[in-house]
Scaffold this motif. Sequence first.
Motif, mmCIF file in Angstrom:
data_model
loop_
_atom_site.group_PDB
_atom_site.id
_atom_site.type_symbol
_atom_site.label_atom_id
_atom_site.label_comp_id
_atom_site.label_asym_id
_atom_site.label_seq_id
_atom_site.Cartn_x
_atom_site.Cartn_y
_atom_site.Cartn_z
ATOM 1 N N LEU A 293 7.802 1.946 12.947
ATOM 2 C CA LEU A 293 7.651 3.284 12.374
ATOM 3 C C LEU A 293 6.625 4.075 13.165
ATOM 4 O O LEU A 293 5.666 3.510 13.697
ATOM 5 N N SER A 294 6.796 5.384 13.189
ATOM 6 C CA SER A 294 5.854 6.208 13.960
ATOM 7 C C SER A 294 4.512 6.345 13.264
ATOM 8 O O SER A 294 3.480 6.492 13.918
ATOM 9 N N GLY A 295 4.495 6.289 11.931
ATOM 10 C CA GLY A 295 3.244 6.483 11.213
ATOM 11 C C GLY A 295 3.192 5.693 9.915
ATOM 12 O O GLY A 295 4.195 5.118 9.466
ATOM 13 N N LEU A 296 2.014 5.681 9.282
ATOM 14 C CA LEU A 296 1.805 4.909 8.055
ATOM 15 C C LEU A 296 0.836 5.639 7.140
ATOM 16 O O LEU A 296 -0.076 6.328 7.607
ATOM 17 N N LEU A 297 1.012 5.464 5.840
ATOM 18 C CA LEU A 297 -0.036 5.844 4.910
ATOM 19 C C LEU A 297 -1.157 4.820 5.057
ATOM 20 O O LEU A 297 -0.916 3.614 5.064
ATOM 21 N N ASN A 298 -2.382 5.318 5.151
ATOM 22 C CA ASN A 298 -3.498 4.471 5.570
ATOM 23 C C ASN A 298 -4.256 3.906 4.371
ATOM 24 O O ASN A 298 -5.331 4.394 3.998
ATOM 25 N N PHE A 299 -3.724 2.846 3.788
ATOM 26 C CA PHE A 299 -4.310 2.297 2.568
ATOM 27 C C PHE A 299 -5.630 1.549 2.764
ATOM 28 O O PHE A 299 -6.503 1.619 1.890
ATOM 29 N N PRO A 300 -5.844 0.777 3.851
ATOM 30 C CA PRO A 300 -7.091 0.006 3.920
ATOM 31 C C PRO A 300 -8.369 0.834 3.733
ATOM 32 O O PRO A 300 -9.218 0.442 2.919
ATOM 33 N N PRO A 301 -8.553 1.977 4.414
ATOM 34 C CA PRO A 301 -9.754 2.753 4.114
ATOM 35 C C PRO A 301 -9.715 3.402 2.740
ATOM 36 O O PRO A 301 -10.762 3.541 2.084
ATOM 37 N N PHE A 302 -8.514 3.799 2.287
ATOM 38 C CA PHE A 302 -8.437 4.411 0.955
ATOM 39 C C PHE A 302 -8.996 3.497 -0.116
ATOM 40 O O PHE A 302 -9.682 3.940 -1.039
ATOM 41 N N TYR A 303 -8.698 2.196 -0.028
ATOM 42 C CA TYR A 303 -9.174 1.270 -1.054
ATOM 43 C C TYR A 303 -10.702 1.282 -1.163
ATOM 44 O O TYR A 303 -11.259 0.891 -2.191
ATOM 45 N N GLN A 304 -11.382 1.725 -0.112
ATOM 46 C CA GLN A 304 -12.842 1.762 -0.108
ATOM 47 C C GLN A 304 -13.401 3.101 -0.579
ATOM 48 O O GLN A 304 -14.575 3.196 -0.953
ATOM 49 N N VAL A 305 -12.591 4.151 -0.523
ATOM 50 C CA VAL A 305 -13.093 5.511 -0.758
ATOM 51 C C VAL A 305 -13.682 5.715 -2.150
ATOM 52 O O VAL A 305 -14.780 6.283 -2.280
ATOM 53 N N PRO A 306 -13.030 5.320 -3.252
ATOM 54 C CA PRO A 306 -13.603 5.582 -4.576
ATOM 55 C C PRO A 306 -14.993 4.980 -4.762
ATOM 56 O O PRO A 306 -15.884 5.624 -5.338
ATOM 57 N N GLU A 307 -15.201 3.751 -4.262
ATOM 58 C CA GLU A 307 -16.535 3.160 -4.366
ATOM 59 C C GLU A 307 -17.503 3.815 -3.392
ATOM 60 O O GLU A 307 -18.678 4.027 -3.719
ATOM 61 N N ALA A 308 -17.021 4.160 -2.212
ATOM 62 C CA ALA A 308 -17.894 4.733 -1.189
ATOM 63 C C ALA A 308 -18.559 6.012 -1.663
ATOM 64 O O ALA A 308 -19.770 6.197 -1.507
ATOM 65 N N PHE A 309 -17.784 6.905 -2.244
ATOM 66 C CA PHE A 309 -18.325 8.211 -2.614
ATOM 67 C C PHE A 309 -18.771 8.305 -4.062
ATOM 68 O O PHE A 309 -19.674 9.071 -4.381
ATOM 69 N N CYS A 310 -18.154 7.513 -4.945
ATOM 70 C CA CYS A 310 -18.415 7.712 -6.372
ATOM 71 C C CYS A 310 -18.665 6.434 -7.161
ATOM 72 O O CYS A 310 -18.816 6.483 -8.388
ATOM 73 N N GLY A 311 -18.690 5.270 -6.498
ATOM 74 C CA GLY A 311 -18.996 4.029 -7.195
ATOM 75 C C GLY A 311 -17.917 3.577 -8.155
ATOM 76 O O GLY A 311 -18.180 2.783 -9.071
ATOM 77 N N TYR A 312 -16.676 4.029 -7.959
ATOM 78 C CA TYR A 312 -15.593 3.741 -8.891
ATOM 79 C C TYR A 312 -14.821 2.500 -8.460
ATOM 80 O O TYR A 312 -14.582 2.284 -7.266
ATOM 81 N N ILE A 313 -14.429 1.702 -9.426
ATOM 82 C CA ILE A 313 -13.653 0.492 -9.152
ATOM 83 C C ILE A 313 -12.178 0.811 -9.369
ATOM 84 O O ILE A 313 -11.700 0.899 -10.505
ATOM 85 N N MET A 314 -11.445 1.012 -8.280
ATOM 86 C CA MET A 314 -10.034 1.385 -8.358
ATOM 87 C C MET A 314 -9.129 0.165 -8.520
ATOM 88 O O MET A 314 -8.070 0.247 -9.141
#
Length: 547
Positions: A293-314
């Motif tokens: 495929l030419s591209g992908l939705l980028n889940f690995p960093p997304f899984y870190q974003v809620p905790e990174a910015f807001c301390g949320y456990i997704m």
Amino acid sequence: MVLDRFAKSGEEAKDTSFCSKTADWTYNTGGGYCGGTIQGITEKLDYIQGMGFDCVWITPVVHSNSYMGYDAHNLFEINPSFGTKEDLQQLSDSLHERNMCLVVDIVLNHMRSLFVNQKLNISSVVPFNDPSYYHQRDRKEGQSFEDYVKSGPPPAFDGSKDSRNLKELTEKGHARCGPENWEQTECACFPGNSGVNCPSYNAQQQVEGWFGSLGDLNHSHPFVREQLLKYVSGLVKDYHIDGFRLDTAIYIDKGFLSEVQDAAGVEILGEATVNNLTYQSFLMRGEREERVLSGLLNFPPFYQVPEAFCGYIMGGDFGDYSAQGTWKKRPNMKGLGLVMSNQQDSAYENSDLLGNFVDNHDEFARIAHYCKFDQQRIRHALTWVMFTQGIPIVYYGTEQSLSGHQTKVNNPGQDALRESMWQTGYDTTAPLYRFLAQLNKVRKSLQMGTGESDVKNYDSHSMIFTRDAKGGQKAWVFVNNMANSTAGGIRYCPGPLPGIEGQAWHNALSGASMERHLADGCFEAPDQEPKVLHLQQMEDSPLAWRL
């Protein structure tokens, strides 16, 4: 955007009452429609373009069982609840007249549930109305297809047992997982995790297993391949689609994915809910150097974003989701920084075609909820998504602070994140609407659509990264997770070296000069707002040296 929830049209548009219906996932009768239409989106293009966005991505338009469109029962018809073929053509034409593009969500892994109201219902599924078109892994000899579907085909993936085993291994020091391990950035067994950490992973079952009773298509069948390729190429031909988002891409044979990419002739972003960067990169260019495929939705960093910015456990570590939807005492940027650093060192075919996001229609909560409406933290997260390398994706309603989220009691599930938009009045004065317009303006003026990113530093509360910008320069991006109630400046190290020969570093988000805040290789930011620094001639800016 969720097509059914963004904008109504005609007389129905006069009703602006909030809507968040759920579909029937128990007896698989679908439904859940709130009334959004294709024409409604066309009529709101001024609103979308006003934020500076170049593309509109809509959920599937096919005739389907439910309002979300991921359970099609006729691939070659437009869902009449959404409009007509002419409406879709008009949306495409209207976008192209504005030099914008149309991205459509497609589903090639499965059709609608074949078991409706406790009975097999396959005859009306177009064009796949025969059992031979579906995977039948572990079907017993002599077992009817109806009984096979009713009794429950093997699932495509279930990592719960391995995740519990992974916990024991890590506690004993026999396994390593988390953001520092780029082959398992989450401490859970996801698709693509195998070996000692996740020994039960079965790649073939991932392809042949089902999602509940959703009819899992057998891509080894010539008719199935032929019809799916016809469907994809037909969308491009008939509606001049500019790109696709491919749902559940990791559950489709990679050989067929390559065929789909070739037949489409446009960029495809595959949904890749994985935590293994090596496995993820092979979804773009395979182990044998074949294009996938030419591209992908980028889940690995997304899984870190809620905790990174807001301390949320997704999510939940080791398959334990008891803390999901709660907050940690403090947010922490380290996990996001580690994954980004590892990802930039990995062998991706094209990192510019990784789609980055801070929330979507499938996860546990929208950003307004998981950041507790803290506008400063939300601004930082949006700055990250707009300037990190890849394609920035913003979920509809973020600009109006929609706050859909799942709950522990009487949980409505993912439907909770798919609320209507019309009750907001499409307010163009909303703070986040204006902020997104500002971010897009800066991104375009600095020509940061493509180009490499380099993570310079990160700690628990801040991150620094650079992006290629116009003129061969590097723009510096500074984000943090300080709460809105905190005051004062913040020190970032490193920072850019002071400008020379009449040049000065300016904050592209405000126009103010930042030169006197650069010292000893660091950047002493005067406040805690996000910063995007770029170098320019002092006489080029009317705000030079004005703080």
